[in-house]
Each structure stands twice: as C-alpha cells, then as structure tokens.
Scaffold this motif. Structure first.
Motif, mmCIF file in Angstrom:
data_model
loop_
_atom_site.group_PDB
_atom_site.id
_atom_site.type_symbol
_atom_site.label_atom_id
_atom_site.label_comp_id
_atom_site.label_asym_id
_atom_site.label_seq_id
_atom_site.Cartn_x
_atom_site.Cartn_y
_atom_site.Cartn_z
ATOM 1 N N THR A 191 -22.176 -33.963 31.179
ATOM 2 C CA THR A 191 -21.275 -32.975 31.773
ATOM 3 C C THR A 191 -21.686 -32.567 33.176
ATOM 4 O OG1 THR A 191 -20.940 -32.078 29.553
ATOM 5 C CG2 THR A 191 -20.205 -30.719 31.368
ATOM 6 N N HIS B 152 -22.647 -20.134 28.186
ATOM 7 C CA HIS B 152 -21.242 -20.564 28.211
ATOM 8 C C HIS B 152 -21.112 -22.001 28.719
ATOM 9 C CE1 HIS B 152 -19.185 -16.966 26.958
ATOM 10 N NE2 HIS B 152 -19.664 -16.236 27.942
ATOM 11 N N LEU B 153 -21.890 -22.354 29.724
ATOM 12 C CA LEU B 153 -21.797 -23.700 30.289
ATOM 13 C C LEU B 153 -22.387 -24.747 29.355
ATOM 14 C CD1 LEU B 153 -22.516 -22.815 33.998
ATOM 15 C CD2 LEU B 153 -20.327 -23.517 33.001
ATOM 16 N N ASP C 178 -22.324 -24.410 26.074
ATOM 17 C CA ASP C 178 -21.264 -24.514 25.066
ATOM 18 C C ASP C 178 -20.120 -25.389 25.576
ATOM 19 O OD1 ASP C 178 -22.712 -22.860 23.387
ATOM 20 O OD2 ASP C 178 -21.482 -21.087 23.764
ATOM 21 N N PHE C 179 -19.756 -25.235 26.839
ATOM 22 C CA PHE C 179 -18.710 -26.058 27.439
ATOM 23 C C PHE C 179 -19.089 -27.534 27.386
ATOM 24 C CE2 PHE C 179 -17.164 -28.375 31.156
ATOM 25 C CZ PHE C 179 -15.801 -28.284 30.946
ATOM 26 N N SER C 180 -20.357 -27.835 27.577
ATOM 27 C CA SER C 180 -20.810 -29.230 27.517
ATOM 28 C C SER C 180 -20.545 -29.848 26.150
ATOM 29 C CB SER C 180 -22.307 -29.315 27.835
ATOM 30 O OG SER C 180 -22.562 -28.904 29.150
ATOM 31 N N THR D 79 -18.133 -28.545 23.834
ATOM 32 C CA THR D 79 -16.757 -28.380 23.352
ATOM 33 C C THR D 79 -15.686 -28.782 24.351
ATOM 34 O OG1 THR D 79 -16.574 -26.101 24.158
ATOM 35 C CG2 THR D 79 -17.492 -26.419 21.923
ATOM 36 N N GLU E 20 -14.445 -26.690 26.323
ATOM 37 C CA GLU E 20 -13.626 -25.494 26.450
ATOM 38 C C GLU E 20 -14.471 -24.332 26.948
ATOM 39 O OE1 GLU E 20 -11.882 -24.696 22.655
ATOM 40 O OE2 GLU E 20 -10.767 -26.579 22.628
ATOM 41 N N ILE E 21 -13.829 -23.475 27.748
ATOM 42 C CA ILE E 21 -14.507 -22.276 28.229
ATOM 43 C C ILE E 21 -13.456 -21.198 28.470
ATOM 44 C CG2 ILE E 21 -14.429 -22.894 30.683
ATOM 45 C CD1 ILE E 21 -17.397 -21.809 30.760
ATOM 46 N N SER F 288 -21.753 -22.519 37.600
ATOM 47 C CA SER F 288 -21.118 -23.842 37.527
ATOM 48 C C SER F 288 -21.299 -24.606 38.831
ATOM 49 C CB SER F 288 -19.633 -23.720 37.171
ATOM 50 O OG SER F 288 -18.924 -22.968 38.135
ATOM 51 N N VAL G 183 -15.394 -26.587 35.665
ATOM 52 C CA VAL G 183 -15.498 -25.138 35.428
ATOM 53 C C VAL G 183 -15.424 -24.401 36.756
ATOM 54 C CG1 VAL G 183 -16.956 -23.263 34.552
ATOM 55 C CG2 VAL G 183 -16.775 -25.414 33.284
#
Length: 121
Positions: free
Chosen positions: A31, A63-64, A66-68, A70, A72-73, A87, A95
């Motif tokens: 990511t 959050h970042l 988790d974004f990696s 899913t 989604e953010i 980001s 992001v």
C-alpha cells in the motif's frame, strides 16, 4: 478498528507513543511506497521487528494500517487534519487525495483561511 488477524503471523510491530500496532510487512509495503522502501532497501528498519514513529499521530497511523488491510477509510472533520500529513509522510496517495477532496467539499468562506493555512503546512 480492524484487527489484523488477531496478530497471527505478524512480522512487524509499529510503535507510536504508547500505542503498538502489529502488522504484516507485505501488506504495508503493498500500500505504501514508504514502507516498501523501508522493508526492501538498505535501511536499518529492514531487519527490525519493531519500528518507532515520532512524527505521526498514533490514531492516524492505526487508520492507515487498517486501510492497508481493508482498502477503506472514514475521513471526518475530526481526523482529516492528522490523516492528511500522515498519508503524505507514508506516501499513501489515495488517502492523501481523499483527504484533499474532503477538505475541498468542506471549503466555505468562513473557513477558507484556516484550510489554506493548514494546507500550507
């Protein structure tokens, strides 16, 4: 927050203040060009199992990560000011662009100078 497979087979721990985040190098590297370089080039972090961060907000890092996992953010008025610089630092352009679009939608004559000031940092 997303639980990274209950820590199974995680091969790196990210430490930000008192927070720790267990993750998989391959997921982070897929990511983020920042993590890709960190884990593949001749950087000292390549061989470390725990990596500390000082210039990033702990919640934004979580959050970042988790974004990696899913893709989604959720960007909100409460988190955009920490997500945008984080980001940018981690080179997660999708992001970063989403944060910029969010700020553009929030632009109003009453807050334009504040947003301009924030964007100039």
């Amino acid at each position: 927050m997303f639980v990274h497979l209950n820590g199974q087979l995680c091969d790196v721990t990210l430490r930000c203040g008192m927070d720790t985040i267990h993750a998989h190098r391959v997921v982070l590297a897929s990511t983020s060009p920042y993590f890709h370089a960190m884990f593949n080039d001749d950087m000292v972090e390549k061989g470390q199992t725990e990596i500390g961060f000082q210039d990033i907000d702990a919640m934004a890092l979580r959050h970042l990560v988790d974004f990696s996992y899913t893709g989604e953010i959720m960007i909100t008025e409460e988190n955009v000011q920490v997500l945008l610089p984080a980001s940018s630092l981690l080179q997660i352009s999708s992001v970063r662009e989403a944060c910029c679009k969010f700020l553009m939608r929030q632009l109003h004559p009453s807050n334009c100078l504040g947003i301009r000031s924030f964007a100039g940092e």
